[in-house]
Design a protein around this motif. Structure first.
Motif, PDB file in Angstrom:
ATOM      1  N   VAL A 110     117.012  90.792   7.633  1.00 31.50           N
ATOM      2  CA  VAL A 110     116.571  91.462   8.868  1.00 31.50           C
ATOM      3  C   VAL A 110     115.071  91.726   8.819  1.00 31.50           C
ATOM      4  CG1 VAL A 110     116.767  93.562  10.253  1.00 31.50           C
ATOM      5  CG2 VAL A 110     118.826  92.474   9.336  1.00 31.50           C
ATOM      6  N   ALA A 111     114.586  92.221   7.672  1.00 32.16           N
ATOM      7  CA  ALA A 111     113.156  92.511   7.525  1.00 32.16           C
ATOM      8  C   ALA A 111     112.321  91.243   7.663  1.00 32.16           C
ATOM      9  CB  ALA A 111     112.894  93.181   6.175  1.00 32.16           C
ATOM     10  N   THR A 112     112.819  90.134   7.114  1.00 32.54           N
ATOM     11  CA  THR A 112     112.096  88.868   7.221  1.00 32.54           C
ATOM     12  C   THR A 112     111.997  88.421   8.675  1.00 32.54           C
ATOM     13  OG1 THR A 112     112.825  88.200   5.009  1.00 32.54           O
ATOM     14  CG2 THR A 112     112.044  86.458   6.482  1.00 32.54           C
ATOM     15  N   GLY A 113     113.116  88.505   9.404  1.00 36.30           N
ATOM     16  CA  GLY A 113     113.095  88.142  10.818  1.00 36.30           C
ATOM     17  C   GLY A 113     112.118  88.992  11.617  1.00 36.30           C
ATOM     18  N   LEU A 114     112.149  90.299  11.369  1.00 29.92           N
ATOM     19  CA  LEU A 114     111.240  91.198  12.083  1.00 29.92           C
ATOM     20  C   LEU A 114     109.787  90.952  11.697  1.00 29.92           C
ATOM     21  CD1 LEU A 114     113.272  94.544  11.915  1.00 29.92           C
ATOM     22  CD2 LEU A 114     112.950  93.069  13.911  1.00 29.92           C
ATOM     23  N   SER A 115     109.554  90.624  10.423  1.00 31.81           N
ATOM     24  CA  SER A 115     108.176  90.406   9.960  1.00 31.81           C
ATOM     25  C   SER A 115     107.544  89.216  10.670  1.00 31.81           C
ATOM     26  CB  SER A 115     108.148  90.212   8.445  1.00 31.81           C
ATOM     27  OG  SER A 115     108.656  88.955   8.063  1.00 31.81           O
ATOM     28  N   PHE A 116     108.300  88.132  10.810  1.00 34.33           N
ATOM     29  CA  PHE A 116     107.718  86.961  11.464  1.00 34.33           C
ATOM     30  C   PHE A 116     107.637  87.123  12.979  1.00 34.33           C
ATOM     31  CE2 PHE A 116     108.334  84.917   7.382  1.00 34.33           C
ATOM     32  CZ  PHE A 116     107.162  84.184   7.299  1.00 34.33           C
ATOM     33  N   THR A 117     108.510  87.925  13.525  1.00 35.53           N
ATOM     34  CA  THR A 117     108.336  88.286  14.941  1.00 35.53           C
ATOM     35  C   THR A 117     107.003  89.003  15.132  1.00 35.53           C
ATOM     36  OG1 THR A 117     110.731  88.504  15.247  1.00 35.53           O
ATOM     37  CG2 THR A 117     109.306  89.563  16.883  1.00 35.53           C
ATOM     38  N   ALA A 118     106.710  89.947  14.226  1.00 31.45           N
ATOM     39  CA  ALA A 118     105.441  90.670  14.295  1.00 31.45           C
ATOM     40  C   ALA A 118     104.253  89.733  14.076  1.00 31.45           C
ATOM     41  CB  ALA A 118     105.426  91.789  13.252  1.00 31.45           C
ATOM     42  N   LEU A 119     104.389  88.759  13.132  1.00 32.55           N
ATOM     43  CA  LEU A 119     103.278  87.855  12.840  1.00 32.55           C
ATOM     44  C   LEU A 119     102.994  86.918  14.015  1.00 32.55           C
ATOM     45  CD1 LEU A 119     101.177  86.927  10.809  1.00 32.55           C
ATOM     46  CD2 LEU A 119     102.871  85.334   9.873  1.00 32.55           C
ATOM     47  N   VAL A 120     104.047  86.386  14.621  1.00 34.13           N
ATOM     48  CA  VAL A 120     103.865  85.513  15.787  1.00 34.13           C
ATOM     49  C   VAL A 120     103.163  86.266  16.918  1.00 34.13           C
ATOM     50  CG1 VAL A 120     105.079  84.260  17.608  1.00 34.13           C
ATOM     51  CG2 VAL A 120     105.766  83.957  15.228  1.00 34.13           C
TER      52      VAL A 120
END
Length: 408
Positions: A288-298
């Motif tokens: 979940v954290a990985t998915g949210l992290s790349f959402t934030a990066l994009v």
């Protein structure tokens, strides 16, 4: 590891010193890996390098390390943990010295190869030695300390390195001279470890890392976990400084290093705070954290938002920490001592291959279409890897629980 080092669940006396010496080797390995991160923008500007060449400098390290693990993965099971770590730290010293003296990118690439050789020879034996000393019963604690140790090494690489690059003389070289002094100190500590070669092990010969058939499922799950964490690390360490420069709007190496170090600090804190969290829960949170992290990066790349980039650094640190600790925890629980170094080498081999390929792929994409394009294409792939790791661990751990119930 010999019986004189395989001690109580809480190491004491000489065993404690040996345990923390091996932890320092892990920290040193990741400091060595990330030492060039604050310097990449200077290499790019002073030597007129493209993003692909910059990420190639990063990628040489894991790709050489993969070859080393293929050939020497089980070396320490034959010659002993101490001897293998000594060889590894010595090779790392050669690599760091080449960086410290480098007049051009050719020296840096050769130095990076020696770093890969050094870490390849020392990382698995040091991890295996920590597990040997603490025992499988302390697998969560050992995994947490191992993860925190690697994070501490990366904090030194990015925070101290950034300060030296920005405020000290010789910004292309001084950070490596400091690292060289630390490498020499750790080499002395490793030299003082007890000799631990098993006389019954016979002569070493090159062979592929071997994994018993019964461990394939567990090792596969561990490898995907560590691969997911290292793929996250590839984004932060190979492109993080350049992304940070773009979003922060400054070429101050200490500022960008501090932002990247935030992710490393999160890794250490989460590793120590989550050591009692069950593996299945840990990998779900990590995914979940990985998915949210790349959402934030994009979104950060699209909106030029520093706040969202900071959110990426925090969330990616959570994902990295939990995935890495979970992978090591699985090896600690499932792998017997006489297969431990070879098993860890197989796990690290897959993870570093993924890391090197990720860095090169994203670097090529950034050269063709810019950093935002690299983020857009890399995010789905790494999130997919994180979801694969989560599913693999759930399947393996449920299978283990099912077999335990049948046996009972």
């Amino acid at each position: 590891m010999p019986r004189d080092l395989a001690a109580s669940v809480r190491p004491e006396g000489p065993n404690r010193l040996a345990f923390w010496t091996c932890a320092s080797v892990l920290a040193l390995a990741l400091w060595t890996s990330g030492a060039a991160t604050p310097v990449y923008p200077l290499y790019a500007s002073d030597w007129q390098l493209t993003p692909f060449v910059t990420t190639a400098i990063f990628a040489v390290y894991p790709l050489v390390l993969v070859v080393v693990l293929l050939v020497f993965g089980s070396l320490s099971d034959t010659i002993g943990r101490r001897a293998s770590i000594l060889l590894g730290v010595s090779a790392s010293i050669v690599g760091v010295l080449l960086f410290a003296l480098a007049p051009d990118v050719g020296w840096v690439l050769v130095g990076r190869a020696f770093m890969g050789l050094g870490v390849g020879l020392s990382l698995s034996p040091a991890t295996a030695a920590m597990i040997d000393i603490a025992g499988p019963v302390n697998s969560a604690r050992t995994g947490a300390i191992s993860t925190a140790s690697t994070a501490v090494g990366l904090v030194f690489a990015t925070l101290l390195g950034g300060a030296l690059v920005q405020y000290a003389p010789e910004p292309l070289h001084l950070t490596y001279w400091v690292l060289l002094v630390v490498e020499a100190g750790v080499l002395v500590l490793v030299w003082r470890l007890p000799r631990d070669r098993d006389e019954k092990a016979g002569h070493w010969r090159p062979r592929w890392p071997s994994v018993p058939r019964a461990l394939l499922g567990a090792v596969g799950a561990a490898a995907v976990c560590v691969s997911a964490s290292y793929a996250l690390g590839a984004v932060v360490l190979s492109l993080g400084a350049e992304i940070g420069v773009t979003l922060i709007g400054t070429d101050n190496a200490f500022v960008t290093g501090s932002v990247i170090a935030l992710s490393m600090l999160v890794i250490a804190v989460v590793a120590l705070a989550s050591r009692r969290v069950p593996v299945v829960i840990a990998v779900v949170v990590a995914a979940v954290a990985t998915g949210l992290s790349f959402t934030a990066l994009v979104l950060a790349a699209a909106q030029q938002s520093l706040g969202l980039f900071l959110a990426f650094c925090v969330l990616s640190g959570v994902g990295y920490s939990l995935f890495f600790a979970s992978g090591l925890g699985i090896v600690s629980r499932f792998a017997p001592e006489h297969h431990r170094a070879g098993t860890l080498s197989a796990v690290y081999l897959v993870a570093y291959l993924v890391q090197g390929a990720t860095a090169l792929w994203l670097g090529a994409q950034a050269t063709r279409g810019g950093l935002e394009s690299a983020v857009d294409v890399g995010a789905p792939a790494i999130v997919g890897l994180a979801l694969t790791a989560m599913v693999a661990v759930v399947v393996v751990m449920r299978g283990r629980e099912r077999r335990r119930r049948v046996a009972a």
